[in-house]
Design an enzyme around this catalytic site. Structure first.
Site, mmCIF file in Angstrom:
data_model
loop_
_atom_site.group_PDB
_atom_site.id
_atom_site.type_symbol
_atom_site.label_atom_id
_atom_site.label_comp_id
_atom_site.label_asym_id
_atom_site.label_seq_id
_atom_site.Cartn_x
_atom_site.Cartn_y
_atom_site.Cartn_z
ATOM 1 N N ASP A 55 -77.452 -39.883 -11.394
ATOM 2 C CA ASP A 55 -76.973 -40.961 -12.265
ATOM 3 C C ASP A 55 -77.207 -40.660 -13.751
ATOM 4 O OD1 ASP A 55 -76.633 -42.202 -9.757
ATOM 5 O OD2 ASP A 55 -78.592 -43.176 -9.890
ATOM 6 N N GLU A 229 -69.095 -48.140 -7.235
ATOM 7 C CA GLU A 229 -70.290 -48.303 -8.057
ATOM 8 C C GLU A 229 -70.199 -47.433 -9.310
ATOM 9 O OE1 GLU A 229 -73.528 -47.119 -5.523
ATOM 10 O OE2 GLU A 229 -73.100 -44.975 -5.719
ATOM 11 N N HIS A 294 -70.916 -40.725 -10.518
ATOM 12 C CA HIS A 294 -71.790 -41.481 -11.423
ATOM 13 C C HIS A 294 -71.861 -40.794 -12.786
ATOM 14 C CE1 HIS A 294 -74.749 -44.893 -11.486
ATOM 15 N NE2 HIS A 294 -74.742 -44.425 -12.726
ATOM 16 N N ARG A 324 -79.396 -34.148 -6.082
ATOM 17 C CA ARG A 324 -78.301 -34.383 -7.029
ATOM 18 C C ARG A 324 -78.737 -33.961 -8.425
ATOM 19 N NH1 ARG A 324 -77.244 -40.605 -5.924
ATOM 20 N NH2 ARG A 324 -79.539 -40.505 -5.942
#
Length: 357
Positions: A55, A229, A294, A324
């Site tokens: 993120d 999202e 994201h 990630r």
């Protein structure tokens, strides 16, 4: 005798000359050794920027980039003058959650914004009961530099009268208004949708909320629960583009979708938005980019390039964890003014640094 005399006369002169040459050579300092030039500054970088960083988010101000990502345990800001050198940037923990309470666990997706002369961080946290209690929270700092000064928790930001699951808050400013975008749920549902609500100040929503997008296309329906999202905003050529991440992060098919509206439209009007029927940025297995999404946006230091920052896994089936990692690459604009993100570039491959670096 004449010959012998001449030889005797010349010999001292010749000797003196030879000695003079010899003395002259021995008294001359040796030529200085040329300095070794410093190594040329690298003109390239490689992805991933860090070994972990779900993120990712970047905010630019006063010649610096402020970078944040999900740590799970706190809110940390990295400060750097060059995004290509993020791995050597100084970092500072600006907020640590309490040991217990509604915002004590699962610290996700922090975003930094400069609004009304102060810094604000929007982040997700919950009480620790897996993910069901996740809500949005706000921090405030009046310092000119967000890595200095004091941060104050302003509390939860929510639609008045509603207490529903909410994550991934970001800010849209349009037509003189300010709006919060986030990923939320309906009561008694675990499906994630994109919502918008008007803000009266950086930590207060006025309600009502409006749903702008929900999982509907096949590429948005991978994994469980069904997910939209990570909304993010970029404006160009009279248009507002709202990117979001679709499908569950546990799958390799996590990808970016996009909504488009005019910059003069009312963003609370769902009919003002057009949804792309296909993803605008998706996995590239050959380049070791699984589940890219994201994202965030920034501009190169020389102002000539637009850049996309996002996370992806380097291998298949690595899911929603710390594998990630953050990556960046430039993007261009299509003839209709929409962004063209291309495809995820290869990891561990030298790429040109952002302009001005």
């Amino acid at each position: 005798m004449r010959f012998k005399f001449r030889f005797s006369f010349l010999n001292p002169l010749l000797l003196a000359a030879l000695l003079g040459c010899s003395n002259s050579g021995s008294s001359t300092a040796p030529a200085p050794t040329p300095p070794i030039p410093p190594p040329a500054a690298s003109t390239t970088y490689t992805n991933p920027l860090l070994s972990t960083g779900p993120d990712p988010w970047v905010y630019q101000k006063d010649g610096f980039y402020y970078y944040l990502h999900t740590t799970g345990v706190n809110v940390t800001i990295w400060k750097t003058a060059k995004m290509s050198e993020l791995s050597s940037a100084a970092s500072k923990i600006i907020w640590t959650p309490p040991a217990s309470g509604l915002d004590s666990h699962n610290i996700w997706a922090p975003e930094l914004h400069f609004l009304d002369g102060k810094w604000y961080v929007y982040f997700t946290a919950g009480p620790g009961m897996c993910c069901g209690g996740q809500r949005l929270w706000v921090l405030e700092n009046p310092s000119p530099d967000p890595t200095t000064g004091s941060w104050t928790e302003k509390g939860q930001i929510a639609v008045p009268g509603q207490d529903l699951w909410a994550i991934d808050g970001t800010v849209l400013e349009q037509n003189g208004g300010r709006y919060l975008l986030w990923s939320g749920q309906e009561a008694n549902s675990v499906q994630q949708n994109i919502y918008i609500c008007k803000m009266s100040n950086p930590w207060t929503l006025t309600g009502p909320r409006v749903q702008l997008s929900h999982p509907q296309y096949a590429w948005e329906l991978n994994g469980y629960p069904k997910v939209n999202e990570g909304p993010e905003v970029i404006q160009h050529a009279g248009q507002t583009f709202l990117t979001y991440s679709a499908s569950h992060c546990s799958t390799d098919d996590y990808a970016l979708g996009m909504l488009t509206a005019s910059t003069t439209a009312d963003p609370m009007d769902v009919n003002a938005w057009t949804k792309s029927a296909t993803p605008v940025f998706a996995k590239n297995t050959a380049n070791h980019a699984y589940g890219p999404g994201h994202n965030g946006f920034f501009v190169s230091k020389d102002g000539t390039q637009n850049w996309l920052i996002y996370h992806a896994n380097s291998n298949a089936n690595e899911g929603c964890g710390n594998a990630r990692n953050p990556r960046m690459q430039p993007f261009t604009w299509n003839a209709d003014g929409s962004p063209n993100f291309g495809t995820p570039v290869a990891i561990d491959t030298p790429l040109p640094r952002p302009g001005g670096e």
